[in-house]
Design a protein around this motif. Structure first.
Motif, PDB file in Angstrom:
ATOM      1  N   SER A   1     -11.896   1.642  -5.905  1.00  0.00           N
ATOM      2  CA  SER A   1     -10.602   1.838  -4.759  1.00  0.00           C
ATOM      3  C   SER A   1     -10.251   0.551  -4.258  1.00  0.00           C
ATOM      4  O   SER A   1      -9.158   0.343  -3.704  1.00  0.00           O
ATOM      5  N   TYR A   2     -11.196  -0.791  -4.047  1.00  0.00           N
ATOM      6  CA  TYR A   2     -10.742  -1.882  -3.502  1.00  0.00           C
ATOM      7  C   TYR A   2      -9.735  -2.585  -4.648  1.00  0.00           C
ATOM      8  O   TYR A   2      -8.746  -3.290  -3.997  1.00  0.00           O
ATOM      9  N   TYR A   3      -9.958  -2.379  -5.864  1.00  0.00           N
ATOM     10  CA  TYR A   3      -9.113  -2.776  -6.596  1.00  0.00           C
ATOM     11  C   TYR A   3      -7.642  -2.304  -6.386  1.00  0.00           C
ATOM     12  O   TYR A   3      -6.549  -2.778  -6.641  1.00  0.00           O
ATOM     13  N   ALA A   4      -7.664  -0.913  -6.665  1.00  0.00           N
ATOM     14  CA  ALA A   4      -6.490  -0.031  -6.673  1.00  0.00           C
ATOM     15  C   ALA A   4      -5.745  -0.320  -5.552  1.00  0.00           C
ATOM     16  O   ALA A   4      -4.320  -0.338  -5.600  1.00  0.00           O
TER      17      ALA A   4
ATOM     18  N   ASN B   1     -18.718  -5.473   3.824  1.00  0.00           N
ATOM     19  CA  ASN B   1     -17.241  -5.578   4.029  1.00  0.00           C
ATOM     20  C   ASN B   1     -16.367  -6.093   2.625  1.00  0.00           C
ATOM     21  O   ASN B   1     -16.377  -7.236   2.436  1.00  0.00           O
ATOM     22  N   ASP B   2     -16.269  -5.034   1.782  1.00  0.00           N
ATOM     23  CA  ASP B   2     -15.595  -5.639   0.491  1.00  0.00           C
ATOM     24  C   ASP B   2     -14.200  -6.200   0.891  1.00  0.00           C
ATOM     25  O   ASP B   2     -13.893  -7.010  -0.105  1.00  0.00           O
ATOM     26  N   ASN B   3     -13.546  -5.858   1.767  1.00  0.00           N
ATOM     27  CA  ASN B   3     -12.467  -6.596   2.011  1.00  0.00           C
ATOM     28  C   ASN B   3     -12.411  -7.985   2.182  1.00  0.00           C
ATOM     29  O   ASN B   3     -11.586  -8.924   1.791  1.00  0.00           O
ATOM     30  N   ALA B   4     -13.880  -8.505   2.533  1.00  0.00           N
ATOM     31  CA  ALA B   4     -13.888  -9.977   2.793  1.00  0.00           C
ATOM     32  C   ALA B   4     -13.796 -10.385   1.227  1.00  0.00           C
ATOM     33  O   ALA B   4     -13.339 -11.685   1.099  1.00  0.00           O
ATOM     34  N   GLY B   5     -14.223  -9.725   0.206  1.00  0.00           N
ATOM     35  CA  GLY B   5     -14.447 -10.227  -1.284  1.00  0.00           C
ATOM     36  C   GLY B   5     -12.898 -10.260  -1.766  1.00  0.00           C
ATOM     37  O   GLY B   5     -12.692 -11.444  -2.411  1.00  0.00           O
ATOM     38  N   ILE B   6     -12.228  -9.366  -1.323  1.00  0.00           N
ATOM     39  CA  ILE B   6     -10.745  -9.663  -1.627  1.00  0.00           C
ATOM     40  C   ILE B   6      -9.877 -10.797  -1.169  1.00  0.00           C
ATOM     41  O   ILE B   6      -9.487 -11.470  -1.922  1.00  0.00           O
ATOM     42  N   THR B   7     -10.294 -11.003   0.141  1.00  0.00           N
ATOM     43  CA  THR B   7      -9.897 -12.061   0.909  1.00  0.00           C
ATOM     44  C   THR B   7     -10.207 -13.281  -0.031  1.00  0.00           C
ATOM     45  O   THR B   7      -9.306 -14.116  -0.171  1.00  0.00           O
ATOM     46  N   GLY B   8     -11.435 -13.422  -0.240  1.00  0.00           N
ATOM     47  CA  GLY B   8     -11.964 -14.557  -0.969  1.00  0.00           C
ATOM     48  C   GLY B   8     -11.438 -14.897  -2.072  1.00  0.00           C
ATOM     49  O   GLY B   8     -10.979 -15.951  -2.486  1.00  0.00           O
ATOM     50  N   VAL B   9     -11.444 -13.629  -3.078  1.00  0.00           N
ATOM     51  CA  VAL B   9     -10.776 -14.078  -4.562  1.00  0.00           C
ATOM     52  C   VAL B   9      -9.211 -14.329  -4.462  1.00  0.00           C
ATOM     53  O   VAL B   9      -8.948 -15.173  -5.030  1.00  0.00           O
ATOM     54  N   SER B  10      -8.488 -13.523  -3.642  1.00  0.00           N
ATOM     55  CA  SER B  10      -7.160 -13.803  -3.633  1.00  0.00           C
ATOM     56  C   SER B  10      -6.918 -15.249  -3.047  1.00  0.00           C
ATOM     57  O   SER B  10      -5.681 -15.916  -3.313  1.00  0.00           O
ATOM     58  N   GLY B  11      -7.453 -16.017  -2.393  1.00  0.00           N
ATOM     59  CA  GLY B  11      -7.434 -17.250  -1.893  1.00  0.00           C
ATOM     60  C   GLY B  11      -7.976 -18.389  -2.777  1.00  0.00           C
ATOM     61  O   GLY B  11      -7.997 -19.501  -2.329  1.00  0.00           O
ATOM     62  N   SER B  12      -8.699 -17.819  -3.951  1.00  0.00           N
ATOM     63  CA  SER B  12      -9.676 -19.111  -4.536  1.00  0.00           C
ATOM     64  C   SER B  12      -9.311 -18.828  -5.893  1.00  0.00           C
ATOM     65  O   SER B  12      -9.626 -17.765  -6.710  1.00  0.00           O
ATOM     66  N   LYS B  13      -8.805 -19.837  -6.921  1.00  0.00           N
ATOM     67  CA  LYS B  13      -8.442 -19.764  -8.182  1.00  0.00           C
ATOM     68  C   LYS B  13      -9.448 -19.482  -9.068  1.00  0.00           C
ATOM     69  O   LYS B  13      -9.457 -18.855 -10.053  1.00  0.00           O
ATOM     70  N   GLY B  14     -10.836 -19.954  -8.617  1.00  0.00           N
ATOM     71  CA  GLY B  14     -11.963 -19.716  -9.577  1.00  0.00           C
ATOM     72  C   GLY B  14     -12.708 -18.686  -8.808  1.00  0.00           C
ATOM     73  O   GLY B  14     -14.034 -18.403  -9.336  1.00  0.00           O
TER      74      GLY B  14
ATOM     75  N   ASN C   1       0.905  -1.305  -0.139  1.00  0.00           N
ATOM     76  CA  ASN C   1      -0.131  -0.089   0.131  1.00  0.00           C
ATOM     77  C   ASN C   1       0.840   1.239  -0.061  1.00  0.00           C
ATOM     78  O   ASN C   1       0.259   2.352   0.323  1.00  0.00           O
ATOM     79  N   TRP C   2       2.244   1.030  -0.484  1.00  0.00           N
ATOM     80  CA  TRP C   2       2.980   2.347  -0.443  1.00  0.00           C
ATOM     81  C   TRP C   2       2.433   3.262  -1.450  1.00  0.00           C
ATOM     82  O   TRP C   2       2.568   4.483  -1.151  1.00  0.00           O
ATOM     83  N   ARG C   3       1.676   2.823  -2.493  1.00  0.00           N
ATOM     84  CA  ARG C   3       1.201   3.551  -3.419  1.00  0.00           C
ATOM     85  C   ARG C   3       0.179   4.769  -2.952  1.00  0.00           C
ATOM     86  O   ARG C   3       0.106   5.808  -3.185  1.00  0.00           O
TER      87      ARG C   3
ATOM     88  N   ASN D   1      -5.593  -3.237  -3.878  1.00  0.00           N
ATOM     89  CA  ASN D   1      -5.091  -4.513  -3.986  1.00  0.00           C
ATOM     90  C   ASN D   1      -4.586  -5.094  -5.229  1.00  0.00           C
ATOM     91  O   ASN D   1      -4.600  -6.462  -5.431  1.00  0.00           O
ATOM     92  N   LYS D   2      -4.009  -4.335  -5.941  1.00  0.00           N
ATOM     93  CA  LYS D   2      -3.591  -4.791  -7.327  1.00  0.00           C
ATOM     94  C   LYS D   2      -2.441  -5.931  -7.413  1.00  0.00           C
ATOM     95  O   LYS D   2      -2.300  -6.679  -8.345  1.00  0.00           O
ATOM     96  N   ASP D   3      -1.943  -6.001  -6.200  1.00  0.00           N
ATOM     97  CA  ASP D   3      -0.845  -7.190  -5.906  1.00  0.00           C
ATOM     98  C   ASP D   3      -1.563  -8.350  -5.434  1.00  0.00           C
ATOM     99  O   ASP D   3      -1.083  -9.606  -5.604  1.00  0.00           O
ATOM    100  N   LYS D   4      -2.930  -8.405  -5.088  1.00  0.00           N
ATOM    101  CA  LYS D   4      -3.589  -9.453  -4.809  1.00  0.00           C
ATOM    102  C   LYS D   4      -4.546 -10.096  -5.683  1.00  0.00           C
ATOM    103  O   LYS D   4      -4.686 -11.346  -5.811  1.00  0.00           O
ATOM    104  N   VAL D   5      -5.256  -9.149  -6.558  1.00  0.00           N
ATOM    105  CA  VAL D   5      -6.318  -9.534  -7.375  1.00  0.00           C
ATOM    106  C   VAL D   5      -6.122  -8.900  -8.824  1.00  0.00           C
ATOM    107  O   VAL D   5      -5.429  -8.062  -8.998  1.00  0.00           O
ATOM    108  N   LYS D   6      -6.757  -9.736  -9.824  1.00  0.00           N
ATOM    109  CA  LYS D   6      -6.421  -8.958 -11.132  1.00  0.00           C
ATOM    110  C   LYS D   6      -7.992  -8.541 -11.521  1.00  0.00           C
ATOM    111  O   LYS D   6      -8.933  -8.961 -11.220  1.00  0.00           O
ATOM    112  N   ALA D   7      -8.010  -7.634 -12.395  1.00  0.00           N
ATOM    113  CA  ALA D   7      -9.411  -6.956 -12.784  1.00  0.00           C
ATOM    114  C   ALA D   7      -9.517  -7.520 -14.302  1.00  0.00           C
ATOM    115  O   ALA D   7      -8.523  -7.480 -14.919  1.00  0.00           O
TER     116      ALA D   7
END
Lengths: 318, 314
Positions: free
Chosen positions: A224-227, A203-216, A3-5, A229-235
């Motif tokens: 803003s949630y994507y911006a 709680n959108d962070n739960a969605g990020i956590t879910g997607v970053s831990g599940s291949k499908g 999150n340095w960005r 977490n660009k290192d964790k998920v792909k848009a």
């Protein structure tokens, strides 16, 4: 360190903001005839828009210590319910006001105008290893429409490249304006969506956590949630009929990110705008909208949107 | 707690029990292997349950401390929240809001809860249907989800008959209704635990019922009542759902007041920060959990001190 960005954005944006705000404040003060503003301003509504209103309120209160602004997060619908009941001065909304809500407002004599304060891109996020880059609105509808039985990425019609993973869907709760907007834009009817998905509430962070831990995994939420977490998920790029478009500041501002680009709004009550502190806060909000939007991780308004917002204020105060 | 049935286990009683047990075993034979296994297994299961519960709590605490540690400074307590400067943002209005709300809750639940308990234990005739109905309802109310009380508060306290508006006093009243059953049930238990001999002795010496109550029964049951109040406060302080319903807003930069204007409370503020996309806010939420724990422990340790002062044995 991912999150340095955002830290960089905030550290750069905040001093700039403070300085420009101070400058604006001086000119604003002379406009108000040098009068000391005071009073309470009640804001409630969308939790997506709240960071914007809070940022604007923070700057405004820094210059006008007599004014007390509170910001609630009852959700877009919950906010309008209070607003049309005459209980708040300004309603935050992540979608336009609905006919039914307007009816309630009319019944209670609450008049308002829609004022855009920032842009947002509903972003469809997937796991980093997912080879799919682009999805059409048709395919999104196939996945999310009510009654959809899709269980795997391989069952999506015409998706390239082929990807054989179990679909794991994450979406916001049904009180959220994001849910309303996505279902309207993709499924064609507000509130219509398959029900067997992981409801993450507000709680959108739960969605990020879910997607970053599940291949499908697949999740839709604010840009803003994507911006962050660009290192964790792909848009995914979205194809709304005119080719694949990536969600970026430029594509949202020029309107090519369709149909998931959206505006975020505030709705001030006409009666409240008669009070000098509310009027000058709303003007201040729009004047500083872009700086606040950038600091809070949103996409700023275009010049044309800004002038439309100013016209709306003029309509409310005339 | 009042211990009128259990006698403290001294060395003598332990010896007497062991001797009696040895006598019984020699007469009736040893218990079967199955029973002996059971007497080993049962404590093991209990220990496992306790460990599971404590592990959950401990991991949450460790996580909060690790995540919130960089933010544990004076700013956290003395600064207002900030969306633009998360690095120096704090919880000052939320801490004050929580203290005001809880103070209001205590002022409401102690007289109401103790009064209801005294009525039900000392005056109510259990033969009457309405007294049984009241009892049944209090027990049921203790299990009603908190959001239902939030809706009740919104309809009848914030709007409707009382029409107080979205102020901290409304929150106090709503939370007081939410935890009142806990207090009433605990206070009833405490009053019931006062030995009948104390009451009867007092009445036999010519004291009126009111004198018996105020000079014997109530002082004797104070520790038990305070335990109920501690439990009630602990529940009320952590409630976020009903507060959101009755208008605790998430962003207040100024010090709140009890009877006017916007207010916020710690759980609401923590929730608001926890769902933000930026990491800084999530760390702030973790630090907020520690602040809330500290506030709760401070309040409860005062109540525990009070309870120990009144503790007495027969």
């Amino acid at each position: 360190m991912h999150n340095w960005r955002s830290k960089a954005i905030i550290t750069v944006a905040v001093p700039v903001l403070a300085i420009t705000a101070a400058a604006c404040g001086e000119s604003g003060g002379t406009e108000g005839g040098g009068q000391e503003l005071s009073g309470n301003i009640l804001i409630d509504g969308s939790s997506t828009v709240a960071p914007l209103s809070e940022g604007a309120a923070e700057l405004f209160m820094g210059q006008n210590p007599g004014v007390k602004i509170t910001v609630g997060t009852a959700g877009t619908g919950g906010g309008f319910e209070k607003f049309c009941n005459g209980e708040t001065d300004i309603s935050d909304a992540s979608r336009p006001i609905e006919a039914e809500e307007t009816k309630l407002c009319d019944k209670n004599g609450v008049k308002t105008e829609q004022i855009a304060v920032a842009n947002d891109a509903l972003t469809v996020m997937v796991h980093k290893d997912n080879p799919v880059d682009c999805i059409t609105t048709e395919q999104l509808k196939q996945i999310w429409e009510p009654g959809s039985k899709l269980k795997s990425w391989s069952e999506i019609d015409g998706l390239k490249p082929a990807y054989d993973e179990k679909l794991e869907l994450y979406g916001p709760g049904t009180d959220s304006g994001t849910f309303d907007y996505f279902t309207e834009a993709i499924n064609g009817e507000e509130g219509a969506q398959r029900t067997d998905y992981n409801n993450i509430g507000e709680n959108d962070n739960a969605g990020i956590t879910g997607v970053s831990g599940s291949k499908g995994g697949m999740f839709y939420g604010g840009y803003s949630y994507y911006a962050e977490n660009k290192d964790k998920v792909k848009a995914l790029e979205i194809d709304g009929g005119n080719g694949c478009v990536e969600p970026t500041i430029e594509t949202v501002q020029d309107g090519s990110y369709k149909p998931l680009g959206r505006e975020l709004y505030i709705y001030p009550a006409e009666k409240s705008m008669e009070r000098p502190e509310v009027k000058s806060f709303v003007q201040f909000y729009v004047d500083n909208a872009n700086k606040v939007a950038e600091a809070a991780g949103f996409i700023s308004l275009t010049g044309q949107q800004l002038s439309e917002s100013k016209d709306a204020i003029a309509k409310l105060t005339s | 707690m009042v211990t009128n049935e259990k006698t403290p286990r001294t060395g003598r009683t332990r010896l007497a029990v062991a001797g009696a047990r040895a006598g019984s075993v020699s007469v009736f034979g040893k218990s079967s292997p199955g029973e002996r296994a059971g007497s080993v297994l049962f404590p093991a299961v209990l220990l496992l349950a306790l460990t599971l519960a404590l592990t959950g709590l401990a991991s949450l605490l460790v996580w909060s401390f690790v995540k919130g540690y960089p933010r544990l400074d004076a700013n956290l307590i003395f600064n207002a929240p900030s969306t633009l400067f998360p690095a120096t943002a704090g919880f000052r209005p939320a801490i004050l809001g929580t203290l005001y709300i809880i103070a209001g809750v205590i002022v409401l639940i102690v007289p109401l809860g103790v009064g209801a308990a005294i009525y039900l234990e000392e005056y109510a005739n259990r033969e009457r249907w309405y007294n049984r109905l009241i009892e049944l309802n209090i027990q049921n109310l203790a299990g009603v989800p908190s959001i239902v009380f939030g809706i009740l508060g919104l309809a009848f306290i914030v709007r409707g008959p009382l029409d107080l508006g979205f102020i901290a006093a409304s929150a106090s009243i709503t939370l007081a209704l939410l935890v009142l059953p806990t207090v009433i049930l605990a206070a009833r238990e405490a009053i019931r635990a006062v030995p009948p001999s104390i009451r009867e002795g007092s009445l036999a010496l010519g004291a009126t019922q009111w004198q018996t109550l105020s000079r014997q029964v109530l002082p004797a049951s104070t520790p038990g009542i305070l335990t109920g109040v501690i439990l009630a406060i602990s529940r009320a302080i952590g409630e976020a759902a009903p507060l959101l319903m009755i208008g605790a807003v998430t962003f207040v930069m100024f010090d709140p007041s009890f009877f006017s204007g916007g207010y916020t409370a710690l759980p609401v503020q923590i929730y608001n920060y926890a769902v933000r996309p930026q990491e800084e806010f999530r760390n702030l939420a973790a630090a907020g959990i520690i602040v809330m724990l500290a506030v709760l422990l401070l309040m409860n340790s005062f109540a525990v001190w009070l309870r120990n002062r009144y503790e007495q044995r027969w």
